[in-house]
Design a protein around this motif. Structure first.
Motif, short mmCIF file in Angstrom:
data_model
loop_
_atom_site.label_atom_id
_atom_site.label_comp_id
_atom_site.label_asym_id
_atom_site.label_seq_id
_atom_site.Cartn_x
_atom_site.Cartn_y
_atom_site.Cartn_z
N LYS A 306 0.79 -1.23 0.00
CA LYS A 306 0.00 0.00 0.00
C LYS A 306 0.83 1.28 0.00
N ARG A 307 2.11 1.17 0.33
CA ARG A 307 3.00 2.35 0.36
C ARG A 307 2.43 3.47 1.24
N TYR A 308 1.84 3.08 2.35
CA TYR A 308 1.29 4.08 3.27
C TYR A 308 1.38 3.55 4.68
N LEU A 309 1.80 4.44 5.60
CA LEU A 309 1.94 4.07 7.01
C LEU A 309 1.61 5.29 7.86
N SER A 310 0.72 5.12 8.83
CA SER A 310 0.42 6.21 9.76
C SER A 310 0.39 5.66 11.18
N TRP A 311 0.98 6.41 12.08
CA TRP A 311 1.02 6.05 13.50
C TRP A 311 0.71 7.30 14.31
N SER A 312 -0.25 7.19 15.24
CA SER A 312 -0.71 8.34 16.02
C SER A 312 -0.32 8.19 17.48
N ALA A 313 0.05 9.32 18.08
CA ALA A 313 0.38 9.34 19.51
C ALA A 313 -0.15 10.62 20.12
N LEU A 314 -0.47 10.53 21.40
CA LEU A 314 -0.97 11.67 22.16
C LEU A 314 0.13 12.12 23.11
N LEU A 315 0.32 13.41 23.24
CA LEU A 315 1.29 13.91 24.21
C LEU A 315 0.69 15.08 24.96
N GLY A 316 1.11 15.23 26.21
CA GLY A 316 0.53 16.30 27.01
C GLY A 316 1.07 16.32 28.42
N PHE A 317 0.40 17.08 29.26
CA PHE A 317 0.83 17.29 30.65
C PHE A 317 -0.03 16.45 31.60
N GLY A 318 0.58 16.06 32.72
CA GLY A 318 -0.15 15.33 33.74
C GLY A 318 -0.36 13.88 33.39
N GLN A 319 -1.37 13.28 34.01
CA GLN A 319 -1.69 11.88 33.80
C GLN A 319 -2.23 11.65 32.40
N PRO A 320 -1.80 10.58 31.72
CA PRO A 320 -2.40 10.27 30.42
C PRO A 320 -3.85 9.84 30.57
N PRO A 321 -4.69 10.12 29.58
CA PRO A 321 -6.10 9.71 29.67
C PRO A 321 -6.22 8.20 29.79
N LYS A 322 -7.24 7.74 30.52
CA LYS A 322 -7.47 6.31 30.70
C LYS A 322 -8.84 5.95 30.17
N ASP A 323 -8.86 4.93 29.31
CA ASP A 323 -10.13 4.45 28.79
C ASP A 323 -10.90 3.70 29.86
N THR A 324 -12.19 3.88 29.86
CA THR A 324 -13.07 3.13 30.75
C THR A 324 -14.12 2.41 29.92
N PHE A 325 -14.76 1.43 30.50
CA PHE A 325 -15.79 0.70 29.77
C PHE A 325 -16.96 1.64 29.46
N SER A 326 -17.41 1.60 28.22
CA SER A 326 -18.55 2.42 27.82
C SER A 326 -19.85 1.79 28.32
N PRO A 327 -20.95 2.56 28.39
CA PRO A 327 -22.24 1.99 28.81
C PRO A 327 -22.65 0.78 27.99
N LEU A 328 -22.31 0.79 26.68
CA LEU A 328 -22.66 -0.34 25.82
C LEU A 328 -21.96 -1.61 26.28
N VAL A 329 -20.64 -1.50 26.52
CA VAL A 329 -19.88 -2.67 26.94
C VAL A 329 -20.33 -3.13 28.32
N ILE A 330 -20.61 -2.17 29.23
CA ILE A 330 -21.09 -2.53 30.56
C ILE A 330 -22.42 -3.28 30.47
N SER A 331 -23.30 -2.85 29.57
CA SER A 331 -24.59 -3.51 29.40
C SER A 331 -24.41 -4.93 28.88
N ILE A 332 -23.53 -5.08 27.90
CA ILE A 332 -23.27 -6.42 27.34
C ILE A 332 -22.69 -7.34 28.41
N MET A 333 -21.74 -6.82 29.19
CA MET A 333 -21.14 -7.63 30.24
C MET A 333 -22.16 -7.99 31.31
N ALA A 334 -23.05 -7.04 31.62
CA ALA A 334 -24.08 -7.31 32.63
C ALA A 334 -25.01 -8.43 32.18
#
Length: 366
Positions: A306-334
């Motif tokens: 494909k001759r194409y490559l992309s890589w994304s990163a986040l940078l910033g101050f303080g604690q890095p953001p943390k993903d949490t379970f979305s309501p959809l995933v919580i409902s499925i797990m429940a």
């Protein structure tokens, strides 16, 4: 966002992103002078300002050319530098064959004023090697796409990074660059500059939830941690994936690995804005750490096709953001976990009731 503040020549690129809070200011200073780099400076003043001595910055001795006024307002500063791109492939002996390195401080960069978007808060640093004997960049380029944020949210394109107003995104892109081998893979060298007393650490977090980035369960964070109180001062965060398409889908995923965070024993390019801000103390008063981030599967064919490559990163101050379970995933797990538990509970109750209702045909004798 300011492009080359105080300088009317677009032969060099410096982008100043300034975020003002209730009692502080965050400064992001991106530049392709020397190796592409970003300075991150946090101040405790709403009126702190960037000052640049352009004549000194573009001279062979740029130390002191960049400063923040008033200097006493600065509470933390760091830098991230994108120094080199390696291209390699595996030989028949399973040893890695490295091609001549692309030193990003030797690249020629387009003016970003043509890509600067003050509404979307985006810009793109696009470049090619000043000398390209192999002709690999004859129809291609390397770019760093920068995005600033005004509020918390999540990117729509994969890998759908979660961000805050205290962070910015950088996207590394190789487009149309001809590989020099039949199964070439690429690696990006990333260096960081920190004050003495601040240590870089690489954290890996795994989750069973891949709702926002399908099939990717690992998040990596390179954090600057204070050795005094173990607080996290800044971060570089990314998902363990890259993509081989401008409109990435799950099937365009390219394997991403991180190799060996270590103290760097070399010096950064003299013309880098890092020296202009931190001075000659880089490597003594300030420490340099480096990590290699590689892209490509076992055979490297994804980029070959494909001759194409992309890589994304986040940078910033303080604690890095943390993903949490979305309501959809919580409902499925429940539902998935709750239904068997409910059936087990109901079944147990029915068994107990049945045991209590045992009776006999004989009448009791008084």
């Amino acid at each position: 966002m300011q492009y080359n503040p105080g300088w009317n020549n677009s032969s060099v690129n410096l982008l100043h992103v300034r975020a003002v809070g209730p009692s502080d200011t965050l400064h992001y200073i991106w530049s392709s002078i020397g190796a592409p780099a970003v300075l991150l400076v946090a101040t405790e003043s709403r009126s702190s300002a960037l000052r640049i001595n352009w004549t000194q910055l573009l001279s062979p001795a740029p130390a002191g050319a960049i400063r923040i006024d008033p200097p006493s307002s600065v509470v933390y500063s760091t830098a991230v530098v994108f120094t080199k791109v390696f291209e390699y492939s595996e030989a028949e002996t399973l040893e890695e064959l490295f091609y001549p390195t692309y030193d990003l401080s030797d690249f020629s960069w387009d003016g970003i004023n043509r890509t600067l978007n003050h509404t979307a808060l985006t810009a793109e640093f696009r470049g090619i090697p000043a000398a390209d004997p192999s002709g690999s960049f004859s129809n291609g380029s390397l770019a760093f796409r920068v995005t600033a944020y005004e509020a918390s949210g999540r990117d729509r394109p994969l890998p759908s990074l979660l961000h805050t107003a205290n962070s910015s995104k950088v996207e590394f892109v190789l487009a149309g660059v001809a590989p020099r081998g039949n199964s070439s893979r690429f690696a990006l060298e990333v260096a960081t500059v920190e004050e003495i007393g601040v240590a870089q650490k690489l954290h890996s977090a795994r989750s069973i939830d891949d709702e926002y980035t399908p099939t990717i369960f690992e998040m990596l964070s390179l954090v600057a941690e204070s050795q005094n109180d173990s607080s996290i001062l800044s971060f570089l965060q990314w998902k363990a994936t890259a993509y081989g398409s401008q409109t990435p889908r799950r099937e365009d995923s390219i394997q991403c690995r991180s190799h060996g965070l270590q103290a760097a024993n070399w010096t950064l390019p003299v013309s880098s804005i890092v020296h202009a801000y931190f001075g000659e103390g880089v490597g003594s008063t300030y420490t340099i750490s480096a990590i290699n981030i590689s892209f490509g599967g076992e055979d490297g064919k994804v980029y070959q096709e494909k001759r194409y490559l992309s890589w994304s990163a986040l940078l910033g101050f303080g604690q890095p953001p943390k993903d949490t379970f979305s309501p959809l995933v919580i409902s499925i797990m429940a539902v998935a976990l709750g239904t068997p538990m409910a059936l087990l509970l109901v079944g147990s109750c029915m068994v107990l009731l049945a045991q209590r209702k045992r009776y006999s045909e004989y009448e009791p004798i008084n």
